[in-house]
Design a protein around this motif. Structure first.
Motif, short mmCIF file in Angstrom:
data_model
loop_
_atom_site.label_atom_id
_atom_site.label_comp_id
_atom_site.label_asym_id
_atom_site.label_seq_id
_atom_site.Cartn_x
_atom_site.Cartn_y
_atom_site.Cartn_z
N HIS A 178 10.79 -34.41 -13.34
CA HIS A 178 11.15 -35.79 -13.04
C HIS A 178 12.59 -35.89 -12.54
O HIS A 178 12.88 -36.55 -11.53
CB HIS A 178 10.94 -36.66 -14.28
CG HIS A 178 11.37 -38.07 -14.10
ND1 HIS A 178 12.51 -38.60 -14.69
CD2 HIS A 178 10.84 -39.08 -13.37
CE1 HIS A 178 12.64 -39.86 -14.34
NE2 HIS A 178 11.65 -40.19 -13.55
N THR B 58 13.17 -48.74 -16.41
CA THR B 58 12.76 -47.33 -16.34
C THR B 58 13.96 -46.42 -16.12
O THR B 58 14.09 -45.36 -16.74
CB THR B 58 11.73 -47.13 -15.21
OG1 THR B 58 10.59 -47.95 -15.46
CG2 THR B 58 11.28 -45.68 -15.14
N LYS C 160 8.07 -31.88 -18.08
CA LYS C 160 7.94 -33.12 -17.30
C LYS C 160 9.31 -33.71 -16.99
O LYS C 160 9.56 -34.20 -15.88
CB LYS C 160 7.09 -34.12 -18.08
CG LYS C 160 6.70 -35.36 -17.32
CD LYS C 160 5.74 -36.19 -18.17
CE LYS C 160 5.30 -37.44 -17.47
NZ LYS C 160 4.37 -38.24 -18.31
N THR D 113 13.47 -37.07 -8.73
CA THR D 113 14.19 -38.33 -8.53
C THR D 113 15.58 -38.07 -7.95
O THR D 113 16.09 -38.87 -7.15
CB THR D 113 14.33 -39.11 -9.85
OG1 THR D 113 14.91 -38.28 -10.87
CG2 THR D 113 12.98 -39.61 -10.33
N LYS E 224 11.12 -53.84 -14.38
CA LYS E 224 10.52 -52.56 -14.73
C LYS E 224 11.29 -51.39 -14.13
O LYS E 224 11.54 -50.37 -14.79
CB LYS E 224 9.07 -52.51 -14.25
CG LYS E 224 8.37 -51.21 -14.65
CD LYS E 224 6.94 -51.16 -14.20
CE LYS E 224 6.32 -49.82 -14.60
NZ LYS E 224 4.93 -49.69 -14.15
N THR E 225 11.71 -51.53 -12.87
CA THR E 225 12.46 -50.45 -12.21
C THR E 225 13.79 -50.20 -12.92
O THR E 225 14.15 -49.05 -13.22
CB THR E 225 12.73 -50.82 -10.73
OG1 THR E 225 11.49 -51.00 -10.05
CG2 THR E 225 13.52 -49.71 -10.04
N ASP F 97 4.55 -54.05 -17.76
CA ASP F 97 3.28 -53.49 -17.30
C ASP F 97 2.14 -54.49 -17.49
O ASP F 97 1.27 -54.64 -16.63
CB ASP F 97 2.97 -52.19 -18.04
CG ASP F 97 3.80 -51.02 -17.54
OD1 ASP F 97 4.20 -51.06 -16.36
OD2 ASP F 97 4.03 -50.08 -18.32
N ASP G 180 15.34 -43.62 -18.75
CA ASP G 180 15.58 -42.22 -18.37
C ASP G 180 16.94 -41.74 -18.85
O ASP G 180 17.09 -40.63 -19.37
CB ASP G 180 15.50 -42.06 -16.85
CG ASP G 180 14.08 -42.16 -16.32
OD1 ASP G 180 13.15 -41.99 -17.12
OD2 ASP G 180 13.91 -42.41 -15.11
N ASP H 281 0.92 -37.85 -13.28
CA ASP H 281 1.91 -38.71 -13.96
C ASP H 281 3.22 -38.74 -13.18
O ASP H 281 3.83 -39.80 -13.02
CB ASP H 281 2.18 -38.18 -15.38
CG ASP H 281 1.05 -38.51 -16.34
OD1 ASP H 281 0.22 -39.38 -15.99
OD2 ASP H 281 1.00 -37.91 -17.43
N ARG I 292 2.97 -40.94 -10.15
CA ARG I 292 2.98 -42.36 -10.50
C ARG I 292 4.40 -42.83 -10.80
O ARG I 292 4.81 -43.92 -10.39
CB ARG I 292 2.09 -42.59 -11.73
CG ARG I 292 2.04 -44.03 -12.21
CD ARG I 292 1.07 -44.16 -13.39
NE ARG I 292 1.38 -43.21 -14.45
CZ ARG I 292 2.32 -43.40 -15.36
NH1 ARG I 292 3.08 -44.48 -15.33
NH2 ARG I 292 2.51 -42.50 -16.31
N ILE I 293 5.17 -41.99 -11.49
CA ILE I 293 6.53 -42.38 -11.89
C ILE I 293 7.48 -42.41 -10.69
O ILE I 293 8.30 -43.31 -10.55
CB ILE I 293 7.07 -41.40 -12.96
CG1 ILE I 293 6.25 -41.52 -14.25
CG2 ILE I 293 8.54 -41.68 -13.26
CD1 ILE I 293 6.52 -40.42 -15.26
N THR I 294 7.36 -41.40 -9.81
CA THR I 294 8.31 -41.27 -8.70
C THR I 294 7.85 -41.96 -7.42
O THR I 294 8.65 -42.19 -6.52
CB THR I 294 8.58 -39.78 -8.39
OG1 THR I 294 7.33 -39.15 -8.02
CG2 THR I 294 9.16 -39.07 -9.60
#
Length: 280
Positions: A172, A98, A168, A176, A94-95, A72, A102, A133, A136-138
């Motif tokens: 999520h 993440t 959350k 996803t 980052k992908t 980040d 998860d 949030d 932003r994540i998805t």
């Protein structure tokens, strides 16, 4: 040995007599003992497995958070500090990080649920902030597949009293999952409303590949993939939906699915809508 006896009256001799059966139950007792021992061994093995998964997962989470944190920093730094190729590499880090985080968090939740150490910690939270949030994540995952995500939240749902972390996680995983199994240029919608019994109802609808009727009973089983070829194409460990079901039930709710092959799926979970004002 097992003895069963009863007294009866003999009409011929006009006197009481005793009749009974004597059985050797040694084999039965031995079998019962073996079953108890097998049960204890299985419970111990399950507990050991859950503790191992939890310990390993916690050890993985710390370095992963560092990797994501520094990713980040690099991405949010001076626009000229990275070349286009370097930025692409960092975004890939980052992908991937993440996705791995998860899975690690899912393992931790599953382990805590299996060992009975999972805590339900409800609090009042602001729904628009949580949705922000989630977007932003998805968003980046959907963007790569040109999938449009639409959020429809009833105006009277501003605050919710629930376990915000688990709520959350439920959203999520469902979103996803919908993105993952929806072809490019598809659509995913998230609808949140109050039903007739004043329960909070959330539906995640997609235009994805759908689920066959015969596979419905496998959906919420941990570590189960519906099809090996699907697993190879879309990835995943089979943990997401089983975790979602457990977390929904921790809220005292239920989850259901409607699906048709080639048309998409609707996942709907319903939890009690507790008045946030009374918990402030």
């Amino acid at each position: 040995m097992s003895l069963n006896a009863h007294i009866f009256h003999d009409d011929e001799t006009n006197s009481p007599k005793v009749a009974g059966t004597l059985r050797d139950v040694t084999e039965k007792r031995n079998n019962e003992k073996l079953l108890v021992e097998a049960k204890l061994l299985a419970e111990n093995a399950s507990r050991t497995k859950s503790e191992f998964l939890s310990n390993v997962s916690h050890e993985l989470r710390t370095p992963l958070n560092l990797v994501l944190g520094y990713s980040d920093i690099l991405l949010e730094g001076d626009a000229n500090s990275l070349t286009e190729k370097q930025r692409k590499y960092v975004e890939a880090i980052k992908t991937g990080g993440t996705r791995l985080l998860d899975q690690v968090n899912s393992l931790i939740y599953i382990s805590e649920i299996e060992t009975g150490s999972a805590k339900f910690e409800p609090t009042v939270f602001f729904v628009p902030e949580l949705i922000s949030d989630i977007k932003r994540i998805t968003g980046s995952i959907a963007f790569k597949k040109r999938i449009a995500i639409e959020f429809n939240i009833e105006s009277n749902i501003r605050e919710v009293y629930a376990d915000v972390s688990k709520f959350k996680t439920i959203l999520h995983h469902l979103i996803t999952n919908a993105i993952k199994f929806t072809p490019d240029d598809g659509r995913v919608s998230v609808n949140m409303c109050l039903d007739n019994e004043h329960n909070l109802q959330v539906t995640v609808k997609d235009t994805g590949i759908g689920i066959a009727e015969e596979d419905m009973n496998k959906l919420f089983k941990p570590f189960v993939q519906l099809d090996g070829s699907i697993n190879r194409k879309y990835g995943g460990t089979g943990l997401g939906l089983s975790l979602v079901k457990e977390l929904v039930e921790m809220h005292g709710g239920t989850i259901a699915v409607k699906s048709k092959v080639g048309e998409g799926s609707d996942f709907t979970f319903v939890i009690p809508f507790r008045n946030p004002v009374s918990h402030n």
